[in-house]
Scaffold this motif. Structure first.
Motif, mmCIF file in Angstrom:
data_model
loop_
_atom_site.group_PDB
_atom_site.id
_atom_site.type_symbol
_atom_site.label_atom_id
_atom_site.label_comp_id
_atom_site.label_asym_id
_atom_site.label_seq_id
_atom_site.Cartn_x
_atom_site.Cartn_y
_atom_site.Cartn_z
ATOM 1 N N PRO A 44 0.813 -1.228 0.000
ATOM 2 C CA PRO A 44 0.000 0.000 0.000
ATOM 3 C C PRO A 44 0.841 1.271 0.000
ATOM 4 N N PHE A 45 2.070 1.184 0.475
ATOM 5 C CA PHE A 45 2.931 2.364 0.540
ATOM 6 C C PHE A 45 4.222 2.075 -0.223
ATOM 7 N N PRO A 46 4.816 3.076 -0.831
ATOM 8 C CA PRO A 46 6.079 2.854 -1.535
ATOM 9 C C PRO A 46 7.203 2.549 -0.561
ATOM 10 N N GLU A 47 8.250 1.996 -1.089
ATOM 11 C CA GLU A 47 9.398 1.682 -0.258
ATOM 12 C C GLU A 47 10.025 2.964 0.271
ATOM 13 N N PRO A 48 10.683 2.875 1.414
ATOM 14 C CA PRO A 48 11.326 4.077 1.960
ATOM 15 C C PRO A 48 12.316 4.675 0.967
ATOM 16 N N GLY A 49 12.248 5.978 0.837
ATOM 17 C CA GLY A 49 13.144 6.671 -0.071
ATOM 18 C C GLY A 49 12.616 6.822 -1.478
ATOM 19 N N VAL A 50 11.477 6.201 -1.798
ATOM 20 C CA VAL A 50 10.891 6.308 -3.131
ATOM 21 C C VAL A 50 9.848 7.419 -3.092
ATOM 22 N N PRO A 51 10.024 8.521 -3.834
ATOM 23 C CA PRO A 51 9.071 9.633 -3.769
ATOM 24 C C PRO A 51 7.748 9.267 -4.409
ATOM 25 N N GLN A 52 6.671 9.726 -3.792
ATOM 26 C CA GLN A 52 5.348 9.494 -4.355
ATOM 27 C C GLN A 52 5.035 10.515 -5.443
ATOM 28 N N ILE A 53 5.534 11.725 -5.294
ATOM 29 C CA ILE A 53 5.305 12.786 -6.268
ATOM 30 C C ILE A 53 6.602 12.965 -7.047
ATOM 31 N N ARG A 54 6.608 12.481 -8.279
ATOM 32 C CA ARG A 54 7.840 12.460 -9.048
ATOM 33 C C ARG A 54 8.080 13.760 -9.813
ATOM 34 N N ASN A 55 7.068 14.550 -10.020
ATOM 35 C CA ASN A 55 7.210 15.798 -10.753
ATOM 36 C C ASN A 55 6.818 16.956 -9.845
ATOM 37 N N ILE A 56 6.273 18.001 -10.403
ATOM 38 C CA ILE A 56 5.863 19.159 -9.613
ATOM 39 C C ILE A 56 4.574 18.852 -8.867
ATOM 40 N N ASN A 57 4.555 19.186 -7.610
ATOM 41 C CA ASN A 57 3.361 19.000 -6.787
ATOM 42 C C ASN A 57 2.451 20.211 -6.984
ATOM 43 N N TRP A 58 1.679 20.174 -8.068
ATOM 44 C CA TRP A 58 0.821 21.312 -8.386
ATOM 45 C C TRP A 58 -0.237 21.533 -7.309
ATOM 46 N N ALA A 59 -0.804 20.434 -6.812
ATOM 47 C CA ALA A 59 -1.864 20.563 -5.803
ATOM 48 C C ALA A 59 -1.325 21.187 -4.523
ATOM 49 N N GLY A 60 -0.157 20.731 -4.074
ATOM 50 C CA GLY A 60 0.419 21.287 -2.861
ATOM 51 C C GLY A 60 0.840 22.743 -3.021
ATOM 52 N N THR A 61 1.421 23.067 -4.174
ATOM 53 C CA THR A 61 1.829 24.449 -4.432
ATOM 54 C C THR A 61 0.627 25.377 -4.476
ATOM 55 N N TRP A 62 -0.436 24.924 -5.160
ATOM 56 C CA TRP A 62 -1.645 25.739 -5.231
ATOM 57 C C TRP A 62 -2.283 25.904 -3.852
ATOM 58 N N ALA A 63 -2.254 24.841 -3.043
ATOM 59 C CA ALA A 63 -2.853 24.917 -1.709
ATOM 60 C C ALA A 63 -2.123 25.940 -0.841
ATOM 61 N N LEU A 64 -0.791 25.944 -0.901
ATOM 62 C CA LEU A 64 -0.026 26.910 -0.109
ATOM 63 C C LEU A 64 -0.244 28.322 -0.636
#
Length: 286
Positions: A16-36
């Motif tokens: 259910p979760f990626p291995e440690p050290g493997v990023p879930q967001i590989r490109n720009i986090n548009w949703a997070g940037t817009w939220a901030l």
């Protein structure tokens, strides 16, 4: 012959979760940037009477003083040999000066108030990159400056005897963006360095205020002695105001290409410095 049934391997179950050290967001986090970005914009819009309209009215008082009290309605200012009505000369400088003050106030507040109130972790824990954090802080500050600038422009457009119809709209947009971005980077840099509100107030009173007032907002530098003209050309605020004024009156104290190049270079330098300090966590991480 081998009559034993074939045993098929069970399909691999995806964790259910990626291995440690493997990023879930590989490109720009548009949703997070817009939220901030949206969070920062909502923060100053909730108190817009203080953050938008109050700075606009305060800056508008300068126009009232110089146009009404000093009788400046019949005066002209020479810009590179071209006569410009004093009211039309001072109005663009006041607009961009109000934008500068509002932009710096917004950019220098976010991380600094997090340090004071102990909520800095809210900026550090979300899964957004350093560049995305910096972009959201700068973009929200530029947005506040645009709100203040539009409020000032609207008030001056309704003021009798003042003409603020843009002659070169591209120059208004370009120098407005370059100027407020430069101030926003300067505000973020101050927010990183400052540990209390007194530090931010010191930069506002002893750096931003004097540089804005002594940058040709109320006068043309052609009338200054050569040494003071040289000092004015060393002031980055001078290029912001001169280029922004060019967009309204089609005349400037200096070459707009030179001013644009200086501001673009300063944006790159300050942007890189802010990114480096945020990346290293200077004064914001234990």
């Amino acid at each position: 012959m081998n009559d034993q049934p074939k045993i098929h391997a069970a399909p691999a179950v995806r964790p259910p979760f990626p291995e440690p050290g493997v990023p879930q967001i590989r490109n720009i986090n548009w949703a997070g940037t817009w939220a901030l970005y949206a969070k920062e914009v909502r923060r100053f819009l909730k108190v817009q009477l203080q953050t938008v309209w109050a700075p606009a009215i305060t800056t508008l008082m300068f126009l009232v003083i110089f146009i009404v009290a000093l009788g400046g309605s019949g005066r002209t200012v020479l810009l590179r040999g071209e006569a410009v009505a004093f009211a039309d000369f001072i109005a663009p400088g006041l607009i961009i000066m109000g934008m500068i003050n509002a932009c710096f106030a917004n950019a220098s507040f976010a991380l600094m108030v997090g340090k004071v109130q102990g909520t800095l972790v809210d900026y550090l824990m979300p899964p957004i990159a350093v560049g995305e954090l910096l972009f959201a802080l700068v973009a929200s500050s530029v947005t506040r400056a645009m709100f203040v600038g539009f409020a000032l422009w609207l008030a001056m457009a309704l003021w009798p005897g003042v003409h603020v119809t843009p002659a070169h709209l591209w120059a208004v947009a370009w120098f407005g963006l370059l100027g407020t971005s430069f101030i926003a980077f300067l505000g973020v840099l101050t927010s990183i360095w400052a540990d209390k509100f007194d530090h931010g107030a010191a930069i506002t009173n002893f750096v931003i205020g004097p540089l804005a007032l002594l940058s040709g907002t109320f006068y043309s530098i052609d009338r200054l002695p050569p040494i003071f003209q040289a000092i004015s050309h060393a002031n980055p605020f001078f290029y912001i105001i001169s280029g922004f004024r060019y967009g309204f009156v089609a005349a400037a104290d200096t070459n707009v290409v030179v001013g644009s190049s200086v501001l673009l270079g300063l944006n790159l330098i300050l942007g890189g410095l802010c990114y480096t300090l945020l990346k290293r966590g200077w004064k914001i991480k234990a």
